[in-house]
Each structure stands twice: as C-alpha cells, then as structure tokens.
Design a protein around this motif. Structure first.
Motif, mmCIF file in Angstrom:
data_model
loop_
_atom_site.group_PDB
_atom_site.id
_atom_site.type_symbol
_atom_site.label_atom_id
_atom_site.label_comp_id
_atom_site.label_asym_id
_atom_site.label_seq_id
_atom_site.Cartn_x
_atom_site.Cartn_y
_atom_site.Cartn_z
ATOM 1 N N THR A 65 -23.403 -101.902 -21.726
ATOM 2 C CA THR A 65 -24.866 -101.954 -21.796
ATOM 3 C C THR A 65 -25.482 -100.963 -20.811
ATOM 4 O O THR A 65 -26.423 -100.234 -21.155
ATOM 5 C CB THR A 65 -25.372 -103.382 -21.512
ATOM 6 O OG1 THR A 65 -24.824 -104.271 -22.486
ATOM 7 C CG2 THR A 65 -26.881 -103.454 -21.546
ATOM 8 N N ASN A 66 -24.951 -100.928 -19.594
ATOM 9 C CA ASN A 66 -25.461 -99.976 -18.599
ATOM 10 C C ASN A 66 -25.280 -98.546 -19.070
ATOM 11 O O ASN A 66 -26.175 -97.712 -18.903
ATOM 12 C CB ASN A 66 -24.771 -100.187 -17.252
ATOM 13 C CG ASN A 66 -25.249 -101.440 -16.548
ATOM 14 O OD1 ASN A 66 -26.282 -101.998 -16.890
ATOM 15 N ND2 ASN A 66 -24.478 -101.903 -15.580
ATOM 16 N N SER A 67 -24.139 -98.263 -19.665
ATOM 17 C CA SER A 67 -23.879 -96.919 -20.187
ATOM 18 C C SER A 67 -24.882 -96.567 -21.284
ATOM 19 O O SER A 67 -25.436 -95.462 -21.305
ATOM 20 C CB SER A 67 -22.448 -96.842 -20.720
ATOM 21 O OG SER A 67 -22.206 -95.608 -21.330
ATOM 22 N N GLN A 68 -25.098 -97.519 -22.179
ATOM 23 C CA GLN A 68 -26.059 -97.283 -23.260
ATOM 24 C C GLN A 68 -27.471 -97.119 -22.715
ATOM 25 O O GLN A 68 -28.235 -96.258 -23.188
ATOM 26 C CB GLN A 68 -26.005 -98.420 -24.287
ATOM 27 C CG GLN A 68 -24.724 -98.434 -25.098
ATOM 28 C CD GLN A 68 -24.611 -99.657 -25.991
ATOM 29 O OE1 GLN A 68 -25.423 -100.571 -25.933
ATOM 30 N NE2 GLN A 68 -23.568 -99.681 -26.822
ATOM 31 N N LEU A 69 -27.832 -97.915 -21.733
ATOM 32 C CA LEU A 69 -29.168 -97.800 -21.135
ATOM 33 C C LEU A 69 -29.334 -96.459 -20.425
ATOM 34 O O LEU A 69 -30.403 -95.849 -20.493
ATOM 35 C CB LEU A 69 -29.427 -98.951 -20.165
ATOM 36 C CG LEU A 69 -29.701 -100.310 -20.805
ATOM 37 C CD1 LEU A 69 -29.802 -101.388 -19.730
ATOM 38 C CD2 LEU A 69 -30.953 -100.281 -21.653
ATOM 39 N N VAL A 73 -32.190 -93.769 -21.275
ATOM 40 C CA VAL A 73 -33.057 -93.183 -20.250
ATOM 41 C C VAL A 73 -32.951 -91.657 -20.297
ATOM 42 O O VAL A 73 -33.972 -90.952 -20.225
ATOM 43 C CB VAL A 73 -32.685 -93.721 -18.846
ATOM 44 C CG1 VAL A 73 -33.369 -92.924 -17.742
ATOM 45 C CG2 VAL A 73 -33.061 -95.194 -18.738
ATOM 46 N N LYS A 74 -31.739 -91.148 -20.438
ATOM 47 C CA LYS A 74 -31.548 -89.691 -20.526
ATOM 48 C C LYS A 74 -32.290 -89.141 -21.747
ATOM 49 O O LYS A 74 -32.995 -88.130 -21.648
ATOM 50 C CB LYS A 74 -30.061 -89.368 -20.620
ATOM 51 C CG LYS A 74 -29.761 -87.902 -20.721
ATOM 52 C CD LYS A 74 -28.274 -87.643 -20.871
ATOM 53 C CE LYS A 74 -28.032 -86.168 -21.131
ATOM 54 N NZ LYS A 74 -26.690 -85.910 -21.585
ATOM 55 N N ASN A 75 -32.134 -89.807 -22.895
ATOM 56 C CA ASN A 75 -32.820 -89.363 -24.114
ATOM 57 C C ASN A 75 -34.331 -89.412 -23.943
ATOM 58 O O ASN A 75 -35.044 -88.503 -24.386
ATOM 59 C CB ASN A 75 -32.391 -90.200 -25.316
ATOM 60 C CG ASN A 75 -30.952 -89.949 -25.717
ATOM 61 O OD1 ASN A 75 -30.329 -88.981 -25.306
ATOM 62 N ND2 ASN A 75 -30.404 -90.844 -26.515
ATOM 63 N N GLN A 76 -34.834 -90.472 -23.329
ATOM 64 C CA GLN A 76 -36.271 -90.598 -23.109
ATOM 65 C C GLN A 76 -36.774 -89.499 -22.173
ATOM 66 O O GLN A 76 -37.845 -88.934 -22.394
ATOM 67 C CB GLN A 76 -36.621 -91.986 -22.540
ATOM 68 C CG GLN A 76 -36.498 -93.107 -23.541
ATOM 69 C CD GLN A 76 -37.451 -92.942 -24.707
ATOM 70 O OE1 GLN A 76 -38.609 -92.602 -24.543
ATOM 71 N NE2 GLN A 76 -36.953 -93.161 -25.909
#
Length: 174
Positions: A65-69, A73-76
């Motif tokens: 989940t942290n990796s996906q978040l 965040v990077k994409n945003q």
C-alpha cells in the motif's frame, strides 16, 4: 531384624488398595492436567503462529500500500507540474493575445488613426493588384468605398491586405 520380637505376634496384612487407588487417582489427575496443559500450550502456539502470520501479511500489505501510495503521489506531482506548465503556456498566450488586442485598440483608437489605417490599407492593396484587377478603379486614386469594393470583387484581396497589415503590426491571422 530379630524375628524373636515378632515371634508370636501376628501382624495383620496391610490393605494398601485405598492408598494405591488414591495414588492412581492422583496420578490420573496429574496426567489429565499434563494433557490439558499440553493441549492449551499447542493451541496457544497455533494462535501465536496465526498471529505471526497475520502480522507478516499485514506488514506485506502495508508495504505494498505504501509503495502504491508513493506511486500515486509521484504521479500526482507529475500531473501538477504538467498543469503548471499548461498554465504558464496559457498565460503566455493570454499575454500575447492582450498585446495584439492593445495593438488593435491603438490602431483604431481615434479618427485620425482610422484615416492612417485606411491609407496604409490602400497602399497594400495597390501593391497586390494591377490595373487589370476589378478593384483598381476604386483604389487607383486612394479613394472609393472599400466596403463596397471588398464585398463585390475583392474580398480575398482585402483579407490578404488586412492580414499583411496586421502582420506588420505584430498580429498573425490564420
């Protein structure tokens, strides 16, 4: 020992069946308690194993989940940077459009400027046509009604002239 002391006495036989039964009962209870303790210990071990597995699974899920978040965040952040670039480009386009609007306002701001624009347009028209063109009679003496002439015979020429005129002022038409 000396048997003479007990020589005539008869010693009754001891009945140890009660004591033996009592010891067997106590031993059975001890065995039962040991069995229960072992069962409880095995169950506690299994519970600890399940808890350990659940904690490991939770840790793995949390890491995923942290990796996906982090990726979200990077994409945003990349999207925000893209939007900032778009806003910057739109601001530049708006500034450019405002400059062109200011040029147009300045060109047509007063009656005197209108006369100057008309004269400049006439020169540009004269530069694009020759004496065989239908507009020549209207523009040869720098007079005539440009609107009538443009509507009847010279709309393409007028468009090109206006386009050239505006280009000379920094305004580009398609």
């Amino acid at each position: 020992m000396d048997d003479s002391i007990f020589n005539g006495m008869k010693i009754p036989q001891l009945d140890i069946s009660y004591t033996s039964g009592l010891a067997s009962s106590v031993q059975a209870q001890i065995d039962e308690n040991i069995k229960r303790t072992q069962e409880i210990g095995a169950e506690a071990y299994q519970n600890r194993q399940r808890m350990q597995h659940a904690m490991e699974q939770t840790a793995a899920n949390t890491a995923e989940t942290n990796s996906q978040l982090q990726q979200v965040v990077k994409n945003q952040n990349e999207y925000i940077e893209l939007l900032k670039q778009q806003v910057s480009i739109q601001k530049q386009q708006l500034d450019f459009d405002e400059q062109q609007l200011d040029i147009l306002k300045n060109i047509f701001a007063s009656e005197e400027d209108g006369v100057a624009v008309e004269k400049e347009l006439m020169k540009l028209i004269q530069g694009q046509i020759d004496s065989s063109h239908p507009l020549w009679d209207y523009v040869k003496d720098k007079g005539g009604d440009l609107a009538v002439a443009g509507i009847t015979a010279g709309a393409p020429v007028l468009y090109n002239v206006i386009k050239l005129f505006l280009a000379s002022k920094g305004i580009q038409l398609p």
